[in-house]
Design an enzyme around this catalytic site. Structure first.
Site, PDB file in Angstrom:
ATOM      1  N   LYS A 197       6.008  -9.575  -0.244  1.00 14.46           N
ATOM      2  CA  LYS A 197       7.545  -8.944  -0.419  1.00 14.46           C
ATOM      3  C   LYS A 197       7.286  -7.806   0.093  1.00 14.46           C
ATOM      4  CE  LYS A 197       8.914 -11.900  -4.308  1.00 14.46           C
ATOM      5  NZ  LYS A 197       9.580 -12.044  -5.298  1.00 14.46           N
TER       6      LYS A 197
ATOM      7  N   ASN B  85       4.996   0.781 -19.568  1.00 13.61           N
ATOM      8  CA  ASN B  85       3.505   0.201 -19.185  1.00 13.61           C
ATOM      9  C   ASN B  85       2.827   0.369 -19.569  1.00 13.61           C
ATOM     10  OD1 ASN B  85       3.088  -1.349 -16.509  1.00 13.61           O
ATOM     11  ND2 ASN B  85       2.530   0.439 -15.521  1.00 13.61           N
TER      12      ASN B  85
ATOM     13  N   GLY C  32      11.886 -17.320 -17.145  1.00 15.00           N
ATOM     14  CA  GLY C  32      12.389 -17.149 -15.968  1.00 15.00           C
ATOM     15  C   GLY C  32      13.154 -18.371 -15.258  1.00 15.00           C
TER      16      GLY C  32
HETATM   17  P1  ATR Z   1       4.486  -7.756  -9.969  1.00 12.88           P
HETATM   18  O1  ATR Z   1       4.306  -8.056  -8.618  1.00 12.88           O
HETATM   19  O2  ATR Z   1       4.594  -9.525 -10.958  1.00 12.88           O
HETATM   20  O3  ATR Z   1       5.504  -6.921 -10.745  1.00 12.88           O
HETATM   21  P2  ATR Z   1       1.988  -6.484 -10.068  1.00 12.88           P
HETATM   22  O4  ATR Z   1       3.055  -5.367  -8.845  1.00 12.88           O
HETATM   23  O5  ATR Z   1       1.515  -6.009  -9.940  1.00 12.88           O
HETATM   24  O6  ATR Z   1       2.683  -7.286 -10.527  1.00 12.88           O
HETATM   25  O7  ATR Z   1       2.370  -5.430 -11.959  1.00 12.88           O
HETATM   26  C1  ATR Z   1       1.839  -5.896 -12.799  1.00 12.88           C
HETATM   27  C2  ATR Z   1       2.010  -5.794 -13.919  1.00 12.88           C
HETATM   28  O8  ATR Z   1       1.597  -6.353 -15.027  1.00 12.88           O
HETATM   29  C3  ATR Z   1       1.652  -4.102 -14.274  1.00 12.88           C
HETATM   30  O9  ATR Z   1       2.653  -3.440 -14.393  1.00 12.88           O
HETATM   31  C4  ATR Z   1       0.479  -4.407 -15.017  1.00 12.88           C
HETATM   32  O10 ATR Z   1       0.371  -2.974 -15.509  1.00 12.88           O
HETATM   33  P3  ATR Z   1      -0.793  -1.930 -14.968  1.00 12.88           P
HETATM   34  O11 ATR Z   1       0.554  -1.110 -14.336  1.00 12.88           O
HETATM   35  O12 ATR Z   1      -1.376  -1.240 -15.927  1.00 12.88           O
HETATM   36  O13 ATR Z   1      -1.708  -2.716 -14.006  1.00 12.88           O
HETATM   37  C5  ATR Z   1       0.731  -5.387 -15.742  1.00 12.88           C
HETATM   38  N1  ATR Z   1       0.230  -6.236 -16.430  1.00 12.88           N
HETATM   39  C6  ATR Z   1      -0.959  -6.615 -15.621  1.00 12.88           C
HETATM   40  N2  ATR Z   1      -2.250  -7.517 -16.955  1.00 12.88           N
HETATM   41  C7  ATR Z   1      -1.251  -6.723 -18.491  1.00 12.88           C
HETATM   42  C8  ATR Z   1      -2.290  -6.666 -19.097  1.00 12.88           C
HETATM   43  N3  ATR Z   1      -3.149  -7.479 -19.800  1.00 12.88           N
HETATM   44  N4  ATR Z   1      -1.183  -5.722 -20.402  1.00 12.88           N
HETATM   45  C9  ATR Z   1      -0.143  -4.906 -20.554  1.00 12.88           C
HETATM   46  N5  ATR Z   1      -0.058  -4.889 -18.863  1.00 12.88           N
HETATM   47  C10 ATR Z   1      -0.586  -5.697 -18.152  1.00 12.88           C
END
Ligand code: ATR
Length: 273
Positions: free
Chosen positions: A66, A151, A239
């Site tokens: 993307k 976040n 979703g």
């Molecule tokens: P996308 O493009 O699908 O939004 P991404 O950019 O990789 O994917 O973002 C993933 C999101 O999930 C992030 O907000 C991540 O938090 P961090 O920024 O702290 O990494 C969140 N995320 C992933 N695993 C998580 C977990 N176990 N607990 C809380 N947040 C999580």
């Protein structure tokens, strides 16, 4: 002549886009062929150009391309510029027009399909990645009372607050800062819907009558949705509607015809159990 479209990603075999666009085409009588194309991680731009050179009219773009799709666009529309990411391309001569319909698909699903107006509501978005970035502007345009971004890495939420300052007055921080607050609409835009991880949401974050919405689709009751139910939330959704609504936006952009989304959502819905 049949016009050709495709979704591009890596991996791509799981994509529901060919099915969705095939059903839209059938229902609206549009003569299109829509396929799925897998690109190698370093072959995105070349694969798009080859599809375009062979007569392709447009593409949907999914993970992990993307951001790269934004880079090859000659004409990124506002939805793509603000999200910094693209999920739909349209080829017009030498021009590559780009949109990001994910956020609009989400808003349309919440308001039209789930019957929850965003105006005046308190909205919490969990996560600060690409999915959240795409959702902020279309949500803000509906006039909610507030949009909070929480976040795990609080700095990333604060970054979004700064990036969108001209368009929305966001509340941003870590999950612990949500203590004592409650929201009418709580969205899980983290990737935890694909794992078994729970979010550290404080008790009381769901207001009475709240909607809990998981952006991931087809995974049944995710840890987030189970958490919401355990907190007494009865209105839960995944979703699937967002997926179909963003596809409908792309279809209309390409073909000038608006397909009916309801039958397609019903066909793709996996029960939340
Ligand atoms: P996308 O493009 O699908 O939004 P991404 O950019 O990789 O994917 O973002 C993933 C999101 O999930 C992030 O907000 C991540 O938090 P961090 O920024 O702290 O990494 C969140 N995320 C992933 N695993 C998580 C977990 N176990 N607990 C809380 N947040 C999580």
């Amino acid at each position: 002549m049949t016009d050709r479209y495709a979704v591009i990603g890596q991996p791509i075999s799981h994509s529901k886009s060919p099915l969705i666009h095939g059903l839209f085409a059938q229902a609206t009588g549009q003569d299109i062929a829509y396929t799925a194309i897998e690109a190698s991680l370093d072959g995105f731009a070349a694969t798009v150009q080859a599809f375009r050179a062979s007569g392709g009219r447009g593409m949907n773009v999914t993970l992990p391309f993307k951001l790269q799709a934004f880079d090859i666009a000659t004409d990124p529309m506002e939805s793509a510029r603000l999200a910094g990411a693209v999920n739909a391309l349209k080829f017009e001569g030498e021009r590559i027009l780009a949109q990001n319909f994910d956020g609009l698909g989400l808003v349309n699903d919440i308001q039209r399909n789930l019957g929850v107006a965003l105006a005046g509501k308190r909205v919490l978005i969990c996560g600060a990645g690409g999915a959240t970035r795409g959702a902020i502007l279309p949500m803000a345009q509906q006039g909610p009372a507030c949009i909070a971004i929480a976040n795990r890495t609080a700095d990333k939420a604060l970054e979004l607050k700064r990036a969108f300052a001209a368009h929305a007055d966001l509340q941003a921080g870590g999950y612990d800062e949500l203590a004592g607050e409650s929201f009418d609409i709580v969205l899980n835009a983290t990737s935890t819907g694909l794992s078994q991880a729970e979010l550290p949401l404080p008790a009381g974050v769901f207001a009475p009558g709240a909607l809990a919405y998981e952006l991931v689709y087809g995974k049944g009751l995710t840890p987030f949705l189970k958490q919401a139910q355990a907190a007494g939330v009865s209105h839960v959704a995944d979703g699937v509607g967002m997926l179909v609504e963003q596809a409908a936006e792309a279809f209309e952009w390409w073909r000038g015809v608006r397909p009916d989304t309801r039958p397609v959502i019903d066909r793709l819905t996996v029960p939340l159990v």
